[in-house]
Design a protein around this motif. Structure first.
Motif, PDB file in Angstrom:
ATOM      1  N   SER A 189       0.835  -1.199   0.000  1.00 54.16           N
ATOM      2  CA  SER A 189       0.000   0.000   0.000  1.00 54.16           C
ATOM      3  C   SER A 189       0.870   1.249   0.000  1.00 54.16           C
ATOM      4  CB  SER A 189      -0.917  -0.001   1.223  1.00 54.16           C
ATOM      5  OG  SER A 189      -1.784   1.112   1.209  1.00 54.16           O
ATOM      6  N   GLY A 190       1.963   1.210   0.754  1.00 61.20           N
ATOM      7  CA  GLY A 190       2.878   2.343   0.777  1.00 61.20           C
ATOM      8  C   GLY A 190       3.504   2.607  -0.575  1.00 61.20           C
ATOM      9  N   ILE A 191       3.829   1.543  -1.291  1.00 65.06           N
ATOM     10  CA  ILE A 191       4.394   1.684  -2.636  1.00 65.06           C
ATOM     11  C   ILE A 191       3.399   2.372  -3.561  1.00 65.06           C
ATOM     12  CG2 ILE A 191       5.072   0.377  -4.707  1.00 65.06           C
ATOM     13  CD1 ILE A 191       6.374  -1.658  -2.757  1.00 65.06           C
TER      14      ILE A 191
ATOM     15  N   ILE B  39       7.785  -0.738 -14.841  1.00 62.55           N
ATOM     16  CA  ILE B  39       7.881  -0.563 -13.384  1.00 62.55           C
ATOM     17  C   ILE B  39       8.516  -1.820 -12.818  1.00 62.55           C
ATOM     18  CG2 ILE B  39       6.637  -0.203 -11.226  1.00 62.55           C
ATOM     19  CD1 ILE B  39       4.359   1.034 -12.861  1.00 62.55           C
ATOM     20  N   VAL B  40       9.582  -1.652 -12.059  1.00 62.75           N
ATOM     21  CA  VAL B  40      10.246  -2.769 -11.391  1.00 62.75           C
ATOM     22  C   VAL B  40      10.048  -2.609  -9.893  1.00 62.75           C
ATOM     23  CG1 VAL B  40      12.428  -3.961 -10.951  1.00 62.75           C
ATOM     24  CG2 VAL B  40      12.006  -2.926 -13.192  1.00 62.75           C
ATOM     25  N   VAL B  41       9.552  -3.659  -9.249  1.00 57.10           N
ATOM     26  CA  VAL B  41       9.467  -3.678  -7.789  1.00 57.10           C
ATOM     27  C   VAL B  41      10.359  -4.806  -7.301  1.00 57.10           C
ATOM     28  CG1 VAL B  41       7.996  -3.935  -5.760  1.00 57.10           C
ATOM     29  CG2 VAL B  41       7.104  -2.793  -7.809  1.00 57.10           C
TER      30      VAL B  41
ATOM     31  N   PRO C 256      15.215   5.660  -3.062  1.00 63.48           N
ATOM     32  CA  PRO C 256      16.476   5.467  -2.345  1.00 63.48           C
ATOM     33  C   PRO C 256      16.318   4.426  -1.240  1.00 63.48           C
ATOM     34  CG  PRO C 256      15.388   7.416  -1.524  1.00 63.48           C
ATOM     35  CD  PRO C 256      14.521   6.890  -2.647  1.00 63.48           C
ATOM     36  N   VAL C 257      17.431   3.908  -0.778  1.00 63.87           N
ATOM     37  CA  VAL C 257      17.454   3.017   0.383  1.00 63.87           C
ATOM     38  C   VAL C 257      18.569   3.494   1.306  1.00 63.87           C
ATOM     39  CG1 VAL C 257      17.819   0.671   1.223  1.00 63.87           C
ATOM     40  CG2 VAL C 257      16.623   1.035  -0.941  1.00 63.87           C
ATOM     41  N   PRO C 258      18.229   3.981   2.508  1.00 65.30           N
ATOM     42  CA  PRO C 258      16.880   4.137   3.062  1.00 65.30           C
ATOM     43  C   PRO C 258      16.205   5.411   2.552  1.00 65.30           C
ATOM     44  CG  PRO C 258      18.502   4.893   4.641  1.00 65.30           C
ATOM     45  CD  PRO C 258      19.287   4.364   3.463  1.00 65.30           C
ATOM     46  N   GLY C 259      14.993   5.646   3.032  1.00 64.84           N
ATOM     47  CA  GLY C 259      14.285   6.880   2.699  1.00 64.84           C
ATOM     48  C   GLY C 259      13.293   6.757   1.570  1.00 64.84           C
ATOM     49  N   GLY C 260      13.075   5.537   1.078  1.00 67.27           N
ATOM     50  CA  GLY C 260      12.125   5.335  -0.003  1.00 67.27           C
ATOM     51  C   GLY C 260      10.871   4.636   0.484  1.00 67.27           C
ATOM     52  N   VAL C 261      10.860   3.314   0.362  1.00 63.80           N
ATOM     53  CA  VAL C 261       9.684   2.530   0.718  1.00 63.80           C
ATOM     54  C   VAL C 261       9.507   2.415   2.232  1.00 63.80           C
ATOM     55  CG1 VAL C 261       8.640   0.230   0.573  1.00 63.80           C
ATOM     56  CG2 VAL C 261       9.726   1.239  -1.445  1.00 63.80           C
ATOM     57  N   GLY C 262      10.601   2.286   2.980  1.00 65.90           N
ATOM     58  CA  GLY C 262      10.531   2.030   4.418  1.00 65.90           C
ATOM     59  C   GLY C 262       9.645   2.980   5.200  1.00 65.90           C
ATOM     60  N   PRO C 263       9.832   4.290   5.078  1.00 63.84           N
ATOM     61  CA  PRO C 263       8.974   5.211   5.838  1.00 63.84           C
ATOM     62  C   PRO C 263       7.496   5.082   5.496  1.00 63.84           C
ATOM     63  CG  PRO C 263      10.910   6.346   4.971  1.00 63.84           C
ATOM     64  CD  PRO C 263      10.885   4.998   4.338  1.00 63.84           C
ATOM     65  N   MET C 264       7.200   4.714   4.258  1.00 63.61           N
ATOM     66  CA  MET C 264       5.808   4.574   3.849  1.00 63.61           C
ATOM     67  C   MET C 264       5.121   3.419   4.580  1.00 63.61           C
ATOM     68  SD  MET C 264       5.222   7.028   1.766  1.00 63.61           S
ATOM     69  CE  MET C 264       3.573   6.462   1.365  1.00 63.61           C
ATOM     70  N   THR C 265       5.866   2.358   4.851  1.00 66.87           N
ATOM     71  CA  THR C 265       5.282   1.188   5.512  1.00 66.87           C
ATOM     72  C   THR C 265       4.725   1.551   6.881  1.00 66.87           C
ATOM     73  OG1 THR C 265       6.810  -0.292   4.345  1.00 66.87           O
ATOM     74  CG2 THR C 265       5.766  -1.146   6.332  1.00 66.87           C
TER      75      THR C 265
END
Length: 292
Positions: A144-146, A205-207, A254-263
């Protein structure tokens, strides 16, 4: 030209602010304070760190955090019993089982002990089915964050070819379902995929969601693709070879600062939902009325 970054920290901050406003309005209207129960089994240092982070974010938005810590020797039956008690507690609105759990525990059985209406992490079969079919329910937080991150940057999904590398039931599988519902053409890749580089090279789109550092090589990425790296490995390294991929992609996390905070931001937003907090539209209306 280097890709632009999808700033998850910024987008998550806005979602957390919205959640805090919703929680405050709920408190004013009913006196209710949402409660998120976090269940941690064992003494894995990373898991303890993640739970502390979530507790801190709860405090930031006005959500009460109930922390349940269980010994590493806890059995599946014992864990299921704890989750069932929380599921039946009127004081708890949302439940998070920190994963992974110790290897001797049946994680799926534990997840299914969480009541669907309290599954704010979106890990139960009920939540997966709801996401896939478009029914009411809670989405798995990272997928969902993505989606919310892509939406924040007005990145269209319909008609795109999305390649999901990874098929876990709480990340790879549900993010593919969410993209399929948004009219993407979805390809799943996994450990048995024999032509991974070719599959990735055809993706709009690549996940990446496999937990293997830099498995996705930068030169595989199609020019102008959107790259979402949902992996996090020791040393702040994602599943994508970032520097090389950035030279070919249009957008990249970016990693960190991309998907992680959204989760974490989605987790707290869905906890507010479970507690009955008003939607953003209600906040806007209340603000308009107070200004009159």
């Amino acid at each position: 030209m280097s890709a632009a970054e999808l700033n998850g920290t910024l987008v998550a901050s806005k979602l957390l602010t919205d959640t805090a406003q919703r929680v405050e309005l709920l408190k004013r209207s009913s006196g209710k304070i949402p409660c998120l129960a976090t269940v941690l089994v064992g003494d894995d240092p990373a898991s303890h760190t993640y739970v502390r982070m979530k507790a801190n974010r709860c405090a930031d938005v006005g959500i009460r955090s109930l922390r349940v810590e269980l010994d590493a020797a806890t059995t599946t039956d014992q864990l299921v019993g704890e989750l069932l008690k929380l599921s039946h507690s009127d004081d708890v609105d949302g439940i998070l089982l920190q994963h992974p759990v110790p290897h001797h525990i049946d994680e799926r059985a534990a997840f299914e002990a969480i009541a669907p209406h309290k599954d704010v992490d979106g890990v139960t079969a009920n939540s997966f089915a709801a996401s896939a079919l478009g029914f009411a329910g809670y989405e798995s937080c990272t997928p969902s964050g993505i989606m919310r991150l892509l939406d924040a940057y007005d990145i269209g999904i319909a008609g795109k070819h999305a390649v999901i590398v990874g098929r876990s039931p709480i990340l790879g599988l549900p993010v593919g379902m969410l993209m399929l519902r948004r009219n993407a053409t979805v390809t799943y890749c996994h450990s048995r995929t024999v032509d991974l580089a070719d599959q990735v090279g055809r993706a709009d789109i690549v996940v990446a969601a496999v937990g293997q550092p830099e498995l996705i090589r930068g030169h595989w990425i199609k020019q102008g693709a959107i790259v979402v790296d949902a992996g996090y490995n020791p040393g702040n390294v994602g599943d994508v070879e970032y520097s090389a991929a950035r030279e070919r992609a249009q957008w990249i996390t970016p990693v960190p600062g991309g998907v992680g905070p959204m989760t974490i931001a989605v987790l707290l937003a869905q906890t507010a939902d479970a507690a009955g907090a008003p939607a953003g539209e209600a906040i806007r209306l209340a603000s308009d009325q107070s200004a009159r």
